[in-house]
Design an enzyme around this catalytic site. Structure first.
Site, short mmCIF file in Angstrom:
data_model
loop_
_atom_site.label_atom_id
_atom_site.label_comp_id
_atom_site.label_asym_id
_atom_site.label_seq_id
_atom_site.Cartn_x
_atom_site.Cartn_y
_atom_site.Cartn_z
N GLY A 1 27.78 46.99 39.41
CA GLY A 1 27.49 45.90 38.50
C GLY A 1 28.21 44.62 38.87
N TYR A 2 29.34 44.72 39.58
CA TYR A 2 30.12 43.54 39.97
C TYR A 2 29.54 42.85 41.19
CZ TYR A 2 31.64 47.03 43.25
OH TYR A 2 31.65 48.04 44.19
N GLY A 3 28.79 43.57 42.04
CA GLY A 3 28.29 42.99 43.28
C GLY A 3 28.24 44.03 44.38
N LYS A 4 28.66 43.67 45.61
CA LYS A 4 28.56 44.55 46.76
C LYS A 4 29.91 44.72 47.46
CE LYS A 4 23.69 43.85 47.95
NZ LYS A 4 22.73 43.51 49.04
N VAL A 5 30.00 45.82 48.24
CA VAL A 5 31.17 46.07 49.08
C VAL A 5 30.70 46.08 50.53
CG1 VAL A 5 33.06 47.65 49.63
CG2 VAL A 5 32.26 47.44 47.26
N GLY B 1 28.31 49.72 49.80
CA GLY B 1 28.29 50.10 48.40
C GLY B 1 27.92 48.93 47.52
N ASP C 1 39.90 53.38 33.50
CA ASP C 1 38.54 53.65 33.99
C ASP C 1 38.57 54.75 35.06
OD1 ASP C 1 35.82 53.35 33.93
OD2 ASP C 1 35.76 51.67 35.32
#
Length: 629
Positions: free
Chosen positions: A324-328, A321, A438
């Protein structure tokens, strides 16, 4: 065949089947009666370990009956053939390693195991859970031999340090799961090293191994802890050497301190610096993180090198996944446990405050409907959070048809209830209460049983007693889910989460994004509703996946959603009231709200079909950020 269960005769047809063995361990009670309406191919009825008290054996003379473990065998001593457990039994031990007597040259210690090649070793063990099998005869040993041969060939073709494998103890579990004990023996030595165990566990978790497709379906592997690594002795020697060295060094320092006070002072400062380095929060930058170091309960600090190893150097194959924060990334711990690692990308960190907030909140909350935080990493300029692995992704992916899982009306009710319970826990049982801020479909994750779990606490806020139920704060959230009252007043309350949850309920009913082609889902439902007609005349905007099925309780579900999205927060229900209302709707439908979530309907065939009925597009609306006021 007729089986009297709880003194109510139930007819169970068995056309064309030869064995009926899936009714063991089911607490069936009453009288077993074999009638005349059964397949002429039926040869075995296995009802071991139930509560059967009587047997009418007038019918089915050519059928083998197994009643061992029932009160009828203990109290009345009926026909001995029915009450004796046969040596060849579907749940008896099927095992491939030889017995000690057949390996006279081998001398295994008490905790070693004979491998199929008559060598003593410490195998890596675990359980294979098969969610689907394409055979019914569990007594046929050739089925397991085929799987065992296939496994051995796979390991050897991939140059893994595996000599042989062993399967044992096949058991049929609830939901028709087949459980098999698996032992994997090392090659060339009597134990695995850490790399070997990690590689094998990663292969199973990454589904690199595919079982014979004509016999076995999807599977999950649960590995046991391995305590016999080949480098254990060396590690113990190294540890002993370090301890001895440290003791000698301490004695020298003590002697020197008597001769030179200044030298002792410097040595003390040096020891303090070493202690600081061993502190996992030693590098926590208070200025950048906007607060003191996190106060943790249960979460641990992982090193960057550990996470790099668990994810195979953060390979693309392990990416599950992004946002906007990065990846998982999916990672595999040394014990075989899967984890999800959320890694913020350089230049787009969520901010030290949000990072610290999510660590503190998730390390304190423990609920089946809230995702569990296992730990974090904060070194080398990295911000990473380590969660439990939730295999079926987000609710957004399922509603959009991307996951291949199809949600009927009852499963949507269960997901709504699980999400509501998780949110109610945060509002009413957490101390102090937590506002998520959220709530959206991308932040509701689904596990292997489709149990809903609330996730992503980067924007969450605590409410202290002094704040009287609301927090005045900068407006943050996701467009389409945002509470208009919070947007206007900047006063965040628990009812702001209730509004977002109401939008989520409408999303479950319609299968549409909150904002789609300029149309807002709340307004569209409100305009289309006609309470004088069936299903409130919402046929045109219902999700096509459920539009043609029985939707009992839909009207009450829509009423609940619309009450959650009322303009004034004071007019909205609390999350505790939302939970009770969903439970009432489930009871109307005939469901038990306290039952476990249904298992996933995603099989090989269903996942490959996917879904073409969803109006969701390919574009994600998963934006979380700050809105101008």
């Amino acid at each position: 065949m007729h089986i009297n269960l709880a003194h109510q005769c139930t007819t169970i047809p068995c056309p064309g089947c030869s064995q009926l063995w899936g009714l063991k361990h089911n607490k069936l009670t009453g009288t077993l009666s074999i009638g005349m309406e059964f397949s002429n191919q039926l040869s075995l009825v296995d009802l071991q370990n139930n509560e059967i008290t009587d047997f009418d054996g007038t019918g089915g003379k050519n059928i083998q009956i197994r009643l061992a473990g029932n009160p009828i065998c203990e109290e009345t001593g009926v026909t001995k053939n029915c009450c004796v457990v046969p040596q060849s039994n579907p749940t008896s031990l099927y095992t491939t390693p030889p017995s000690p007597s057949s390996c006279p040259s081998a001398t295994c210690s008490s905790d070693q195991v004979y491998s199929p090649r008559c060598t003593c070793a410490y195998p890596y063990t675990g359980i294979l859970f098969f969610r689907g099998i394409l055979f019914s005869d569990l007594e046929n040993s050739t089925i397991y031999v085929a799987l065992q041969t296939n496994l051995t060939q796979f390991f050897q073709l991939n140059n893994l340090p595996v000599d042989s494998v062993s399967l044992s103890n096949p058991i049929m579990a609830p939901y028709s799961y087949l459980l098999l004990n698996l032992s994997i023996f090392p090659y060339g030595q009597d134990r695995f090293n850490r790399t070997g165990v990690s590689t094998i566990a990663f292969i199973f978790s990454n589904q690199s191994y595919k079982p014979p497709p004509n016999l076995y379906g999807p599977y999950v592997f649960h590995g046991d802890a391995y305590n016999h690594f080949s480098d254990t002795k060396n590690s113990k020697k190294s540890t002993t050497s370090i301890i001895i060295g440290a003791a000698v060094g301490g004695s020298v320092l003590l002697l020197l301190s008597l001769l030179a006070g200044v030298y002792a002072f410097h040595q003390k400062k040096k020891a303090e610096r070493a202690s600081l380095e061993s502190n996992p929060f030693a590098h926590w930058d208070v200025k950048k993180s906007s607060g003191s170091i996190p106060q943790l309960k249960g979460a641990r600090c992982f090193s960057f090198e550990e996470l790099k190893k668990y994810t195979n150097n953060f390979s693309e194959a392990n990416g599950i996944g992004s946002g906007g924060y990065g990846k998982v990334y999916r990672g595999t711990l040394p014990n075989g446990e899967l984890v999800a690692i959320k890694r913020a990308q350089q230049g787009s960190m969520q901010g030290g405050l949000e990072f610290k907030t999510e660590i503190e909140l998730l390390s304190r909350v423990h609920h089946k409907n809230v995702v569990s935080l296992l730990g974090f990493c904060f070194e080398r300029g990295e911000q990473m959070l380590i969660y439990e692995y939730v295999p079926n992704g987000s609710l957004y992916e399922t509603l959009s048809g991307k996951s291949g899982i199809r949600l009927d009306w009852t499963r949507r009710l269960k997901i709504a209830l699980g999400s509501a319970r998780g949110l109610a826990y945060l509002h009413e049982l957490a101390n102090p209460p937590i506002i998520h801020r959220d709530i959206k479909s991308t932040n509701i994750l689904l596990d292997q049983h489709l149990t809903a779990k609330v996730a992503d606490f980067g924007l969450s806020k605590l409410i202290s007693d002094s704040e009287k139920g609301h927090v005045t704060t900068q407006v943050k959230g996701t467009m389409g889910y945002l509470d208009p009252e919070y947007y206007m007043t900047q006063q965040l309350t628990e009812k702001s989460d209730v509004y977002s949850f109401g939008v989520l309920l409408l999303e479950l009913v319609t299968g549409r994004r909150p904002i789609e082609r300029g149309k807002y889902i709340v307004r569209e439902v409100r305009m289309a509703m006609d309470k004088t007609k069936g299903l409130y005349s919402l046929h045109q905007i219902l999700d096509p996946t459920i539009a043609d099925t029985s939707l009992k309780g839909l009207e009450k579900f829509v009423d609940l959603a619309m009450s959650c999205v009322k303009e004034s927060g004071a007019d909205r229900p609390t999350m505790g009231e939302v939970v009770k209302e969903i439970e009432n709707i489930m009871q109307i439908v005939g469901m038990n709200p306290n039952a476990e979530s249904a298992t996933s309907s995603s099989s090989y065939e269903e996942a490959s079909k996917g879904s073409t009925l969803h109006p969701y597009g390919d574009q994600s609306f998963a934006y979380s950020g700050t809105f101008p006021v």
